[in-house]
Design an enzyme around this catalytic site. Sequence first.
Site, PDB file in Angstrom:
ATOM      1  N   TYR A 160       0.862  -1.186   0.000  1.00  0.00           N
ATOM      2  CA  TYR A 160       0.000   0.000   0.000  1.00  0.00           C
ATOM      3  C   TYR A 160       0.899   1.238   0.000  1.00  0.00           C
ATOM      4  CZ  TYR A 160      -3.612   3.374   1.173  1.00  0.00           C
ATOM      5  OH  TYR A 160      -4.465   4.455   1.136  1.00  0.00           O
ATOM      6  N   ASP A 243       9.562   2.978   0.777  1.00  0.00           N
ATOM      7  CA  ASP A 243       8.430   3.701   1.359  1.00  0.00           C
ATOM      8  C   ASP A 243       8.506   3.479   2.867  1.00  0.00           C
ATOM      9  OD1 ASP A 243       6.045   4.585   2.356  1.00  0.00           O
ATOM     10  OD2 ASP A 243       4.799   3.722   0.783  1.00  0.00           O
ATOM     11  N   LYS A 270       3.089  10.155   8.095  1.00  0.00           N
ATOM     12  CA  LYS A 270       2.689   9.721   9.443  1.00  0.00           C
ATOM     13  C   LYS A 270       3.472  10.428  10.558  1.00  0.00           C
ATOM     14  CE  LYS A 270       0.546   5.867   7.517  1.00  0.00           C
ATOM     15  NZ  LYS A 270      -0.842   5.531   7.499  1.00  0.00           N
TER      16      LYS A 270
HETATM   17  C1  LIG Z   1       3.346   2.508   3.501  1.00  0.00           C
HETATM   18  C2  LIG Z   1       2.373   3.606   3.186  1.00  0.00           C
HETATM   19  N1  LIG Z   1       2.610   4.403   2.132  1.00  0.00           N
HETATM   20  C3  LIG Z   1       1.780   5.402   1.822  1.00  0.00           C
HETATM   21  C4  LIG Z   1       0.650   5.654   2.554  1.00  0.00           C
HETATM   22  C5  LIG Z   1      -0.262   6.792   2.182  1.00  0.00           C
HETATM   23  O1  LIG Z   1      -0.161   7.804   3.124  1.00  0.00           O
HETATM   24  P1  LIG Z   1      -1.376   8.848   3.322  1.00  0.00           P
HETATM   25  O2  LIG Z   1      -2.503   8.080   3.914  1.00  0.00           O
HETATM   26  O3  LIG Z   1      -0.803   9.903   4.229  1.00  0.00           O
HETATM   27  O4  LIG Z   1      -1.715   9.380   1.982  1.00  0.00           O
HETATM   28  C6  LIG Z   1       0.365   4.853   3.652  1.00  0.00           C
HETATM   29  C7  LIG Z   1      -0.858   5.094   4.453  1.00  0.00           C
HETATM   30  O5  LIG Z   1      -1.307   4.280   5.220  1.00  0.00           O
HETATM   31  C8  LIG Z   1       1.237   3.791   3.968  1.00  0.00           C
HETATM   32  O6  LIG Z   1       0.975   2.966   4.987  1.00  0.00           O
END
Ligand SMILES: Cc1ncc(COP(=O)(O)O)c(C=O)c1O
Length: 428
Positions: A160, A243, A270
């Site tokens: 994700y 990521d 986050k």
């Molecule tokens: C690993 C990862 N990347 C990207 C995102 C996307 O972040 P946002 O919800 O701030 O758009 C998330 C959100 O849960 C995530 O867990």
Amino acid sequence: MTADFNYTDALRRVSEEYLARNPRSMETSDRASAVLPGGTTRTTTFFAPFPPVLVAGQGSEIVDVDGNRRVDYLNNYTSLILGHAHPDVLERAMSVAGRGTAFSSPTEQEVLLAEVLVERVASVDQVRFTNSGTEATMAAMRLARAFTGRPVVARFEGAYHGTHDYTATPGAGIPDLIGDLMVTLPWNDIAGCEQRMAEVAGSLAAVIIEPVLGAGGVIAADHEFLAYLRESTSRMGALLIFDEIVTLRLHTGGAQAISGIRPDLTTFGKIIGGGFPIGGFGGREDVMALLHPTRGTIQWGGTFNGNPVSAAAGIETLEALTAPVIDELNRSGEELTERLDKALQSSGLPAGATGMGSLFNIHATGEEVTDHQAVRRADPELTELLHLGLMNRGYFLAPRGMGCLSTAMTSEQLDGLVDAVEDLVNSL
Ligand SMILES: Cc1ncc(COP(=O)(O)O)c(C=O)c1O
């Protein structure tokens, strides 16, 4: 109890109890449904019959409109690592907010937050801020495509990276053309990746990976696997993007400091906003140079990028997260995961727990969970039963069973979750 035990009756009882405990949340959700599709702005956090409507969060606890108090094991999906409304974070954010909340020119706060990230994360020479993790991964992908002059980005099964078109599962609203620019790789499978990547080698711009698969089930990548990705992307002339939007919580230098693997780009989100909206991406100076406003080739703006209030809250949060604080949180998390796994495995139900450091995931499957395919084979009714059963017992986790620790949690609250799981499985 066997794997083919029928959970339907138990689920009905647990759902009825949930409805009885949350009448005002139901009322508010009904009202919300008139003005928000399905009563929510986050498809990703919705669960049936409706999530509780929250009114307050303090430390490790949240309170809903019905007055239910729950221990928050979700912490806005891992972002509140110090818990809710941490006094030092609030004080710093409010002192900055009192001098203005948004400007059309840089502020010192974004510089300070960038300095903290560059100092902590070894592979990052420069950063840019966004408003969300979604925007961060979107920007990192554009950067990789521009730097390499290639179109394809590879990601992992169950990964994700947010909700933009290049990371969502191809489907409604996402043209097939976009799906053609993405390749999905198997998790922790070197031979499988080699084969898939060879098929697109000449057009591969980047591989993006969460060092610990988060939403996909909290499953850590093997060290040799990450080392292979580093070697193979370099060999193919593609970039490696970590990521670390979730995994920055695992080490001051991110999960990359644990594995010793140096990606070309890293995405953040986050915890770097201390509970306020933010995202960011950074990495090698020669790649980030493409964003230079006069000498670069990529335009990237955002009215609220690098927001000073979010940045101030993020700086305070990161400063509180010293190496010993993170180590202690990880140690507590690993102990909790082990205890949850033991409680579930010994219950006779097809269930267990995976985790790394302060992240964990309860799975409704008796299989060893080493990739997302095993997660997908989990029993959906048992998953729902465990989630609602824990909600009724005062523990807030993700519907899919993911949870994380905050530094605000007490040892009683950690023991409490294990007791609640034992009580729940015994009641079945
Ligand atoms: C690993 C990862 N990347 C990207 C995102 C996307 O972040 P946002 O919800 O701030 O758009 C998330 C959100 O849960 C995530 O867990």
